[in-house]
Design an enzyme around this catalytic site. Structure first.
Site, PDB file in Angstrom:
ATOM      1  N   SER A  77       0.788  -1.226   0.000  1.00  0.00           N
ATOM      2  CA  SER A  77       0.000   0.000   0.000  1.00  0.00           C
ATOM      3  C   SER A  77       0.819   1.274   0.000  1.00  0.00           C
ATOM      4  O   SER A  77       0.354   2.308  -0.479  1.00  0.00           O
ATOM      5  CB  SER A  77      -0.943   0.009   1.206  1.00  0.00           C
ATOM      6  OG  SER A  77      -0.221  -0.063   2.419  1.00  0.00           O
ATOM      7  N   HIS A 137      -5.875  -3.767  -1.591  1.00  0.00           N
ATOM      8  CA  HIS A 137      -5.655  -2.717  -2.593  1.00  0.00           C
ATOM      9  C   HIS A 137      -5.693  -3.273  -4.009  1.00  0.00           C
ATOM     10  O   HIS A 137      -5.016  -2.758  -4.900  1.00  0.00           O
ATOM     11  CB  HIS A 137      -4.326  -2.009  -2.323  1.00  0.00           C
ATOM     12  CG  HIS A 137      -4.366  -1.091  -1.146  1.00  0.00           C
ATOM     13  ND1 HIS A 137      -4.859   0.195  -1.219  1.00  0.00           N
ATOM     14  CD2 HIS A 137      -4.000  -1.275   0.151  1.00  0.00           C
ATOM     15  CE1 HIS A 137      -4.780   0.762  -0.033  1.00  0.00           C
ATOM     16  NE2 HIS A 137      -4.263  -0.111   0.816  1.00  0.00           N
ATOM     17  N   LYS A 183     -12.479  -0.218   0.620  1.00  0.00           N
ATOM     18  CA  LYS A 183     -11.756   0.472  -0.450  1.00  0.00           C
ATOM     19  C   LYS A 183     -12.594   0.467  -1.729  1.00  0.00           C
ATOM     20  O   LYS A 183     -13.584   1.178  -1.805  1.00  0.00           O
ATOM     21  CB  LYS A 183     -10.375  -0.141  -0.611  1.00  0.00           C
ATOM     22  CG  LYS A 183      -9.509   0.072   0.644  1.00  0.00           C
ATOM     23  CD  LYS A 183      -8.150  -0.515   0.540  1.00  0.00           C
ATOM     24  CE  LYS A 183      -7.266  -0.122   1.723  1.00  0.00           C
ATOM     25  NZ  LYS A 183      -7.789  -0.490   3.047  1.00  0.00           N
TER      26      LYS A 183
END
Length: 397
Positions: free
Chosen positions: A186, A214, A243
């Site tokens: 990340s 991610h 996310k």
């Protein structure tokens, strides 16, 4: 007797030291919904620091799905899963996750931090070993610390070092070995070498675990993640709804049926945390429906990331290479990085400076993040602001 005054003085001294080193983190109050543009202190700001990769954080379809789930299933569960906290929609979401990721089953957690925090202790004993990438997320690091397995660490994405650590674990007599890695790191925006990892896992009989926070939703075919993008299979996947999948909260682990079944019995964050509220579950179910058909959003996200990287490079900024929507602008000094973020704030750009202990000392950066919700005009506005701030502070010549 406890010296409360002395304790508080020590805490205050540590806070003062953080401030003196330029390491204090400050929160900004957003007035309204998360999005590409938002309001802070009455000012409209362009948001370049959210994990809102597909722009779904305020999508009307997810808001409607959350509202419908509250109408049908209530506001909160007031219980853990095994007492009276499991609704039909919880199991529907777990089945949806498993099907999307090509796994046998999945289990929900309050956050992916909890998923990673509970998986190692539940599955491994002192007879086993964990081999973990050096740049793994803090949740993996903490989860490994909580289990009794032997711990080995390999240099980031270094397959030669990974093999050396696997050999060491085998030579030490480990019963089972689990390789743990982020799918995308990340702070850097670089992808794990899953082809190399799975090849070595097969050679040494190791189990593989990938945190795909991610990546899920926008990396690989239909957004199925880094393993799908690399054309390999891994044994266990962890991920989040916080996310690309709507940006709310909640995490999961997906994998073989026996693994999921044992986690339901032994994973402490699952056993001792309230079940996810119906609104989050309902919206997450809708998010998977959207994501499967969101090739247009994924294409726009990729174009935005390529355009942004090219623009920053042309201006002369120091970037970490890659193609992921995480685009770190390397500054080096923590104080300068925070000054740079403030200079951008004055120009209507919301970014965050990252510095020790989140990243190594001397590697402070502005971690920019692209979203499908950003327009080309937004990016051009941001590039002009970066150029002006860079010249003002001497980051650019």
């Amino acid at each position: 007797m406890t010296d409360v005054a002395g304790f508080l003085a020590d805490v205050g001294g540590r806070l003062a030291a953080l401030e003196a080193e330029g390491l204090t983190k400050r929160e900004r109050l957003i007035e309204g919904a998360q999005g590409a543009r938002l309001r802070i202190g009455g000012r409209e700001m362009l948001n370049l620091c959210a994990n809102n990769y597909l722009g779904l954080a305020n999508d009307p379809r997810l808001v409607a799905a959350a509202g419908a789930a509250m109408q049908s299933h209530g506001f909160g569960m007031a219980s853990v899963r095994f007492i009276c906290g499991t609704q039909d929609i919880h199991r529907s979401l777990e089945a949806r996750i498993a099907g999307f990721l090509g796994m046998q089953d999945a289990i929900l957690f309050a956050a992916c931090f909890d998923a990673n925090g509970g998986v190692f202790e539940a599955l491994l004993t002192e007879a086993d070993a964990v081999v973990s990438d050096s740049l793994n997320h803090a949740s993996i690091i903490d989860g490994v610390r909580l289990c009794k397995a032997a711990r080995y660490r390999f240099a980031n994405n270094n397959m030669a070092d990974l093999e050396a650590q696997l050999q060491a674990a085998r030579q030490a007599g480990a019963r089972f070995i689990l390789i743990a890695t982020d799918g995308v790191f990340s702070m850097d925006g670089t992808a794990a070498d899953l082809a190399g990892i799975t090849r070595l896992a097969g050679r040494y009989g190791a189990v593989t675990l990938v945190d795909d926070c991610h990546a899920t939703g926008f990396v690989g075919p239909q957004g199925r993640g880094t393993a799908a993008a690399a054309g390999v299979r891994v044994d266990i996947l962890t991920g989040t709804f916080g996310k690309a999948l709507g940006g709310a909260l909640g995490g999961y682990i997906a994998g073989p049926q026996p693994v999921i079944d044992l986690l339901r019995q032994r994973a402490r964050p699952y056993l001792f945390s309230n079940a996810l509220p119906p609104a989050v579950v309902g919206a997450a179910l809708a998010a998977f429906d959207i994501v499967e058909g969101a090739d247009d959003l994924r294409a726009k996200l990729a174009k935005n990331a390529a355009y942004w990287r090219a623009g920053l490079t042309a201006l002369g900024f120091d970037l970490l290479p890659g193609s992921h929507p995480i685009v770190p602008v390397m500054i080096g000094d923590a104080v300068l990085a925070q000054a740079f973020a403030q200079a951008l704030d004055r120009r209507g750009i919301m970014v965050s400076a990252f510095f020790f202990p989140v990243v190594p000392r001397g590697a402070a950066r502005i971690r920019t993040q692209m979203s499908a919700g950003l327009s080309r005009a937004d990016l051009d506005f941001a590039l002009a602001a970066f150029a002006a701030a860079g010249k003002e502070l001497g980051v650019l010549a």
